[in-house]
Design a protein around this motif. Sequence first.
Motif, PDB file in Angstrom:
ATOM      1  N   UNK A 125     -50.987 -32.619-107.857  1.00  0.00           N
ATOM      2  CA  UNK A 125     -50.613 -31.505-108.738  1.00  0.00           C
ATOM      3  C   UNK A 125     -49.510 -31.877-109.733  1.00  0.00           C
ATOM      4  N   UNK A 126     -48.672 -32.844-109.363  1.00  0.00           N
ATOM      5  CA  UNK A 126     -47.634 -33.305-110.285  1.00  0.00           C
ATOM      6  C   UNK A 126     -48.218 -33.930-111.534  1.00  0.00           C
ATOM      7  N   UNK A 127     -49.341 -34.632-111.367  1.00  0.00           N
ATOM      8  CA  UNK A 127     -50.017 -35.230-112.521  1.00  0.00           C
ATOM      9  C   UNK A 127     -50.492 -34.130-113.466  1.00  0.00           C
ATOM     10  N   UNK A 128     -51.065 -33.088-112.912  1.00  0.00           N
ATOM     11  CA  UNK A 128     -51.526 -31.966-113.742  1.00  0.00           C
ATOM     12  C   UNK A 128     -50.357 -31.296-114.451  1.00  0.00           C
ATOM     13  N   UNK A 129     -49.262 -31.127-113.731  1.00  0.00           N
ATOM     14  CA  UNK A 129     -48.077 -30.522-114.332  1.00  0.00           C
ATOM     15  C   UNK A 129     -47.555 -31.390-115.467  1.00  0.00           C
ATOM     16  N   UNK A 130     -47.487 -32.695-115.245  1.00  0.00           N
ATOM     17  CA  UNK A 130     -47.015 -33.617-116.282  1.00  0.00           C
ATOM     18  C   UNK A 130     -47.930 -33.579-117.500  1.00  0.00           C
ATOM     19  N   UNK A 131     -49.234 -33.525-117.273  1.00  0.00           N
ATOM     20  CA  UNK A 131     -50.178 -33.455-118.398  1.00  0.00           C
ATOM     21  C   UNK A 131     -49.933 -32.196-119.230  1.00  0.00           C
ATOM     22  N   UNK A 132     -49.676 -31.091-118.554  1.00  0.00           N
ATOM     23  CA  UNK A 132     -49.397 -29.840-119.258  1.00  0.00           C
ATOM     24  C   UNK A 132     -48.107 -29.951-120.062  1.00  0.00           C
ATOM     25  N   UNK A 133     -47.070 -30.515-119.458  1.00  0.00           N
ATOM     26  CA  UNK A 133     -45.806 -30.702-120.178  1.00  0.00           C
ATOM     27  C   UNK A 133     -45.992 -31.602-121.390  1.00  0.00           C
ATOM     28  N   UNK A 134     -46.708 -32.699-121.203  1.00  0.00           N
ATOM     29  CA  UNK A 134     -46.941 -33.614-122.322  1.00  0.00           C
ATOM     30  C   UNK A 134     -47.701 -32.919-123.441  1.00  0.00           C
ATOM     31  N   UNK A 135     -48.691 -32.132-123.080  1.00  0.00           N
ATOM     32  CA  UNK A 135     -49.455 -31.391-124.084  1.00  0.00           C
ATOM     33  C   UNK A 135     -48.557 -30.420-124.846  1.00  0.00           C
ATOM     34  N   UNK A 136     -47.714 -29.713-124.117  1.00  0.00           N
ATOM     35  CA  UNK A 136     -46.788 -28.787-124.766  1.00  0.00           C
ATOM     36  C   UNK A 136     -45.821 -29.505-125.701  1.00  0.00           C
ATOM     37  N   UNK A 137     -45.367 -30.685-125.283  1.00  0.00           N
ATOM     38  CA  UNK A 137     -44.331 -31.401-126.025  1.00  0.00           C
ATOM     39  C   UNK A 137     -44.872 -32.229-127.183  1.00  0.00           C
ATOM     40  N   UNK A 138     -46.145 -32.517-127.171  1.00  0.00           N
ATOM     41  CA  UNK A 138     -46.735 -33.284-128.285  1.00  0.00           C
ATOM     42  C   UNK A 138     -46.808 -32.453-129.546  1.00  0.00           C
ATOM     43  N   UNK A 139     -46.910 -31.166-129.394  1.00  0.00           N
ATOM     44  CA  UNK A 139     -47.106 -30.302-130.553  1.00  0.00           C
ATOM     45  C   UNK A 139     -48.531 -30.445-131.048  1.00  0.00           C
ATOM     46  N   UNK A 140     -48.762 -30.041-132.267  1.00  0.00           N
ATOM     47  CA  UNK A 140     -50.110 -30.139-132.816  1.00  0.00           C
ATOM     48  C   UNK A 140     -50.466 -31.571-133.140  1.00  0.00           C
TER      49      UNK A 140
END
Length: 101
Positions: free
Chosen positions: A85-100
């Motif tokens: 689940x940490x991998x999924x959480x990290x993916x979500x954070x990375x997606x949020x932080x990449x911006x468009x």
Amino acid sequence: MTATTPATPTSTEKTGARTDEAADVITGARERIDALDDRIIGLVQERMAISAVIQDARIASGGRRVNLSREMEILTHYSEALGKPGTSLAMTLLELCRGRV
């Protein structure tokens, strides 16, 4: 016809607890979770802002907006700390932080 006021749910009904004591514990714990969630949201927003600064600096220097090796480090860190689940959480954070993209 008389209008009725909906009954206010009791603390045991709101929490799913079977006793008032358990309902009190659940209510207090939920308040703590809500406060933690507010802090987590604030930290994520702060992380997004810092990530934008990094991306701007990288692009201004002629680099790419996303550094995939750094993202892999983050994924590994979260996975080691929290499991799959940490991998999924990290993916979500990375997606949020990449911006468009």
